[in-house]
Design a protein around this motif. Structure first.
Motif, PDB file in Angstrom:
ATOM      1  N   HIS A   1       0.793  -1.235   0.000  1.00 16.81           N
ATOM      2  CA  HIS A   1       0.000   0.000   0.000  1.00 16.81           C
ATOM      3  C   HIS A   1       0.823   1.283   0.000  1.00 16.81           C
ATOM      4  O   HIS A   1       0.277   2.359   0.233  1.00 16.81           O
ATOM      5  CB  HIS A   1      -0.964   0.006   1.187  1.00 16.81           C
ATOM      6  CG  HIS A   1      -2.283  -0.615   0.876  1.00 16.81           C
ATOM      7  ND1 HIS A   1      -3.482  -0.104   1.314  1.00 16.81           N
ATOM      8  CD2 HIS A   1      -2.592  -1.696   0.138  1.00 16.81           C
ATOM      9  CE1 HIS A   1      -4.472  -0.860   0.874  1.00 16.81           C
ATOM     10  NE2 HIS A   1      -3.955  -1.834   0.169  1.00 16.81           N
TER      11      HIS A   1
ATOM     12  N   LEU B   1       5.432   0.163  11.108  1.00 23.68           N
ATOM     13  CA  LEU B   1       6.790   0.698  11.209  1.00 23.68           C
ATOM     14  C   LEU B   1       6.806   2.205  10.991  1.00 23.68           C
ATOM     15  O   LEU B   1       7.675   2.911  11.515  1.00 23.68           O
ATOM     16  CB  LEU B   1       7.722  -0.009  10.218  1.00 23.68           C
ATOM     17  CG  LEU B   1       7.811  -1.533  10.391  1.00 23.68           C
ATOM     18  CD1 LEU B   1       8.748  -2.140   9.361  1.00 23.68           C
ATOM     19  CD2 LEU B   1       8.265  -1.912  11.802  1.00 23.68           C
TER      20      LEU B   1
ATOM     21  N   ASN C   1      12.213   3.840   0.875  1.00 27.05           N
ATOM     22  CA  ASN C   1      11.381   4.121   2.051  1.00 27.05           C
ATOM     23  C   ASN C   1      11.534   5.615   2.331  1.00 27.05           C
ATOM     24  O   ASN C   1      12.222   6.295   1.572  1.00 27.05           O
ATOM     25  CB  ASN C   1      11.822   3.283   3.266  1.00 27.05           C
ATOM     26  CG  ASN C   1      13.341   3.229   3.413  1.00 27.05           C
ATOM     27  OD1 ASN C   1      14.001   4.256   3.270  1.00 27.05           O
ATOM     28  ND2 ASN C   1      13.894   2.066   3.702  1.00 27.05           N
TER      29      ASN C   1
HETATM   30  C1  LIG Z   1      -5.855   2.648   1.002  1.00 27.11           C
HETATM   31  C2  LIG Z   1      -4.858   3.068   2.056  1.00 27.11           C
HETATM   32  C3  LIG Z   1      -5.305   3.287   3.327  1.00 27.11           C
HETATM   33  C4  LIG Z   1      -4.390   3.672   4.319  1.00 27.11           C
HETATM   34  N1  LIG Z   1      -4.863   3.908   5.578  1.00 27.11           N
HETATM   35  C5  LIG Z   1      -4.011   4.231   6.550  1.00 27.11           C
HETATM   36  C6  LIG Z   1      -4.464   4.430   7.880  1.00 27.11           C
HETATM   37  O1  LIG Z   1      -5.651   4.295   8.179  1.00 27.11           O
HETATM   38  N2  LIG Z   1      -3.551   4.750   8.822  1.00 27.11           N
HETATM   39  C7  LIG Z   1      -2.221   4.861   8.528  1.00 27.11           C
HETATM   40  O2  LIG Z   1      -1.452   5.125   9.442  1.00 27.11           O
HETATM   41  N3  LIG Z   1      -1.765   4.668   7.294  1.00 27.11           N
HETATM   42  C8  LIG Z   1      -2.615   4.370   6.294  1.00 27.11           C
HETATM   43  N4  LIG Z   1      -2.148   4.195   5.027  1.00 27.11           N
HETATM   44  C9  LIG Z   1      -0.721   4.383   4.749  1.00 27.11           C
HETATM   45  C10 LIG Z   1       0.022   3.111   5.085  1.00 27.11           C
HETATM   46  O3  LIG Z   1       0.310   3.092   6.461  1.00 27.11           O
HETATM   47  C11 LIG Z   1       1.345   3.024   4.324  1.00 27.11           C
HETATM   48  O4  LIG Z   1       1.081   3.070   2.958  1.00 27.11           O
HETATM   49  C12 LIG Z   1       2.098   1.737   4.676  1.00 27.11           C
HETATM   50  O5  LIG Z   1       3.387   1.815   4.151  1.00 27.11           O
HETATM   51  C13 LIG Z   1       1.413   0.525   4.129  1.00 27.11           C
HETATM   52  O6  LIG Z   1       2.043  -0.645   4.563  1.00 27.11           O
HETATM   53  P1  LIG Z   1       2.170  -1.890   3.570  1.00 27.11           P
HETATM   54  O7  LIG Z   1       2.870  -2.979   4.273  1.00 27.11           O
HETATM   55  O8  LIG Z   1       0.837  -2.169   2.960  1.00 27.11           O
HETATM   56  O9  LIG Z   1       3.077  -1.203   2.474  1.00 27.11           O
HETATM   57  P2  LIG Z   1       4.107  -1.736   1.373  1.00 27.11           P
HETATM   58  O10 LIG Z   1       3.796  -0.956   0.154  1.00 27.11           O
HETATM   59  O11 LIG Z   1       4.135  -3.200   1.271  1.00 27.11           O
HETATM   60  O12 LIG Z   1       5.453  -1.249   1.969  1.00 27.11           O
HETATM   61  C14 LIG Z   1       5.736   0.111   2.097  1.00 27.11           C
HETATM   62  C15 LIG Z   1       7.061   0.261   2.770  1.00 27.11           C
HETATM   63  O13 LIG Z   1       6.953  -0.202   4.104  1.00 27.11           O
HETATM   64  C16 LIG Z   1       8.116  -0.911   4.456  1.00 27.11           C
HETATM   65  N5  LIG Z   1       7.760  -2.304   4.722  1.00 27.11           N
HETATM   66  C17 LIG Z   1       6.685  -2.996   4.316  1.00 27.11           C
HETATM   67  N6  LIG Z   1       6.708  -4.228   4.828  1.00 27.11           N
HETATM   68  C18 LIG Z   1       7.829  -4.315   5.554  1.00 27.11           C
HETATM   69  C19 LIG Z   1       8.420  -5.322   6.347  1.00 27.11           C
HETATM   70  N7  LIG Z   1       7.842  -6.522   6.499  1.00 27.11           N
HETATM   71  N8  LIG Z   1       9.575  -5.055   6.975  1.00 27.11           N
HETATM   72  C20 LIG Z   1      10.174  -3.861   6.846  1.00 27.11           C
HETATM   73  N9  LIG Z   1       9.661  -2.857   6.113  1.00 27.11           N
HETATM   74  C21 LIG Z   1       8.501  -3.094   5.487  1.00 27.11           C
HETATM   75  C22 LIG Z   1       9.066  -0.796   3.311  1.00 27.11           C
HETATM   76  O14 LIG Z   1       9.883   0.326   3.486  1.00 27.11           O
HETATM   77  C23 LIG Z   1       8.153  -0.560   2.151  1.00 27.11           C
HETATM   78  O15 LIG Z   1       8.759   0.141   1.107  1.00 27.11           O
HETATM   79  C24 LIG Z   1      -3.026   3.823   4.012  1.00 27.11           C
HETATM   80  C25 LIG Z   1      -2.588   3.590   2.709  1.00 27.11           C
HETATM   81  C26 LIG Z   1      -3.480   3.216   1.737  1.00 27.11           C
HETATM   82  C27 LIG Z   1      -3.004   2.996   0.351  1.00 27.11           C
END
Ligand SMILES: Cc1cc2nc3c(=O)[nH]c(=O)nc-3n(C[C@H](O)[C@H](O)[C@H](O)COP(=O)(O)OP(=O)(O)OC[C@H]3O[C@@H](n4cnc5c(N)ncnc54)[C@H](O)[C@@H]3O)c2cc1C
Length: 467
Positions: A83, A151, A462
């Motif tokens: 995301h 994180l 990141n």
């Molecule tokens: C539709 C939508 C709704 C959202 N709603 C909220 C909300 O309600 N509250 C809020 O606080 N944020 C929200 N966000 C933002 C969200 O917190 C960030 O986009 C977050 O990075 C998403 O985590 P992910 O694991 O899905 O991301 P990914 O795209 O998988 O990862 C993003 C980054 O996170 C790090 N990462 C991911 N997984 C790992 C891992 N296992 N170990 C180490 N680093 C890792 C990496 O740096 C990576 O580049 C939202 C985003 C979207 C798109």
């Protein structure tokens, strides 16, 4: 023999074959049928072509993928839920370390803790924890990954009651840049735990995360009340004053958007500007009802859906509006005080929105969020609101106009905005804005931690703390 996985990186077939054979999960290459589906992330605005996607089955695969990327000098993108708004979880020509198959969750109901693998979404996590009436602050959209979310901080419906998600992170297993697995908790490598609580994916790949849980629901008072968009100034003015006196159990959001053609809204409102106030009361629903009565007293809502519902229903209520593949861009800021001028400017920007998918959010901060400061790297906890301006369109057409609108909207609110922002809601920020988001002391401490765990900046896709 060599394989051109992309024009930018040529692998020896033997090297690649050895890497692939050493994985329990799947190695996806550009020529594979699964490639296009596997390379797509939630934000369709980022159309990237990684050389390899290592869909890991467990810790051993993650360690192997990190070793391989380092030895081949490959750019590394880490994917949890996919995301990332700025598209950090994909790349051109590098390797995606994809944890999306690692979705195990183990709940300990007696201790009120859960250990979840780094590829879980909030839907996975809530499904398991709510079986025991437990939860931690999760995302507003259930398809978001727990890892990137936590994180970076983690703001959600329970934050004013139990803190940010990162405040509830008790321990983690992390594969660091040298390919080793490091455990962190308050007793073991505590500085790393401090950094994971808000410092993002800078220090390694979290293969599992342990959380403190809290009794929540399973039923609670939650949902939106919708008002006509031409009442935006009145509703926001009320909202600003009303939230000041609210207890920690009540977390709310003001959303200036366009009425979707949904059956829960009257047909006459479809396609028109609306203001939604969304509330979640993490306590006895009857107490919650009394607290939201002043909001109801505003009168004449377009629709009132604020009622008792399962916590998991609230957690997925917005999913249908935030499906993957659309083009998205976000501007974010901490707001000190919503002045009358800022409210008028917001209402004007709402009227000027070029697409029904773009919107403005004010998350009410405070409560337990303000109390986690000493134990985490999370930046600014003291603002009254977190502003999000989201530019969104189904595809590339018209996206530019929405991005321009989001930029201008953020600019219009600059007089009440702080310099930094919540890192998970930022675009590709750059060093200065990132430093402002963390504050000098925290930023310098994060740099020291980065030098210790990732001195060569292997993990640089990141909000990057440059070592
Ligand atoms: C539709 C939508 C709704 C959202 N709603 C909220 C909300 O309600 N509250 C809020 O606080 N944020 C929200 N966000 C933002 C969200 O917190 C960030 O986009 C977050 O990075 C998403 O985590 P992910 O694991 O899905 O991301 P990914 O795209 O998988 O990862 C993003 C980054 O996170 C790090 N990462 C991911 N997984 C790992 C891992 N296992 N170990 C180490 N680093 C890792 C990496 O740096 C990576 O580049 C939202 C985003 C979207 C798109």
């Amino acid at each position: 023999m060599t394989t051109a996985a992309t024009t930018s990186h040529v692998f020896g077939e033997a090297t690649l074959g050895e890497f692939e054979q050493g994985l329990r999960g799947q190695l996806i290459r550009p020529e594979d049928d699964a490639y296009d589906e596997a390379r797509a992330i939630w934000n369709g605005a980022h159309d990237r072509r990684p050389a390899l996607i290592a869909r890991c089955a467990g810790v051993a695969d993650v360690m192997r993928a990190v070793d391989f990327a380092r030895s081949e000098n490959l750019l590394v993108a880490v994917r949890g839920g996919g995301h990332s708004l700025p598209g950090f979880s994909t790349c051109d020509g590098g390797v995606v370390v994809d944890l999306s198959s690692m979705t195990g969750v183990r709940v300990d109901p007696a201790r009120r803790t859960a250990i979840a693998e780094g590829g879980c979404t909030w839907a996975d996590f809530d499904h398991e924890t709510q079986a025991f009436g437990l939860a931690v602050t999760g995302g507003l959209v259930s398809t978001t990954g727990i890892a990137g979310f936590t994180l970076g901080g983690g703001i959600g419906w329970l934050m004013r009651k139990v803190g940010l998600t990162c405040d509830n992170l008790l321990a983690a297993d992390v594969v660091t840049a040298d390919g080793q697995l490091v455990h962190t908790s308050v007793d073991e490598n505590p500085e790393l735990l401090w950094g994971l609580r808000g410092g993002g994916g800078n220090f390694g790949i979290a293969t599992s995360l342990e959380f403190r849980l809290h009794p929540i629901g399973p039923m609670l008072l939650a949902g939106p009340i919708f008002f006509a968009g031409d009442r935006a100034e009145e509703v926001l003015g009320f909202y600003r004053d009303w939230v000041r006196g609210l207890p920690d159990e009540l977390t709310t959001l003001a959303n200036l958007t366009t009425a979707p053609p949904a059956p829960f809204l009257p047909a006459a409102a479809h396609g028109k500007p609306i203001v939604a106030i969304v509330a979640v009361y993490a306590g006895d629903p009857e107490h919650g009802r009394a607290l939201v009565q002043p909001l109801r007293n505003l009168g004449d809502p377009i629709a009132d859906l604020l009622d008792v519902m399962p916590y998991t229903a609230m957690q997925s209520l917005l999913d249908a509006l935030w499906t993957r593949g659309a083009h998205n861009y976000m501007r974010s800021a901490y707001i000190d005080h919503l002045t009358d001028e800022a409210i008028a400017a917001t209402a004007a920007r709402h009227r000027a929105v070029p697409s029904p998918h773009s919107e403005i959010h004010f998350h009410h901060f405070g409560g337990a969020v303000t109390r986690g400061a000493e134990n985490s790297a999370f930046g600014d906890r003291s603002a009254q609101f977190v502003l999000n301006v989201i530019a969104r369109s189904p595809d590339a057409e018209g996206f530019g106009a929405n991005v321009a609108w989001a930029r201008e909207t953020a600019q219009a609110l600059e007089p009440v905005s702080r310099d930094g922002a919540y890192v998970n809601f930022m675009g590709d920020a750059g060093d200065e804005r990132l430093r402002a988001s963390y504050g000098d002391a925290t930023y310098d401490r994060l740099v020291a931690l980065k030098r210790r765990y990732d001195p060569d900046n292997l993990f640089r896709l990141n909000q990057n703390i440059t070592p």
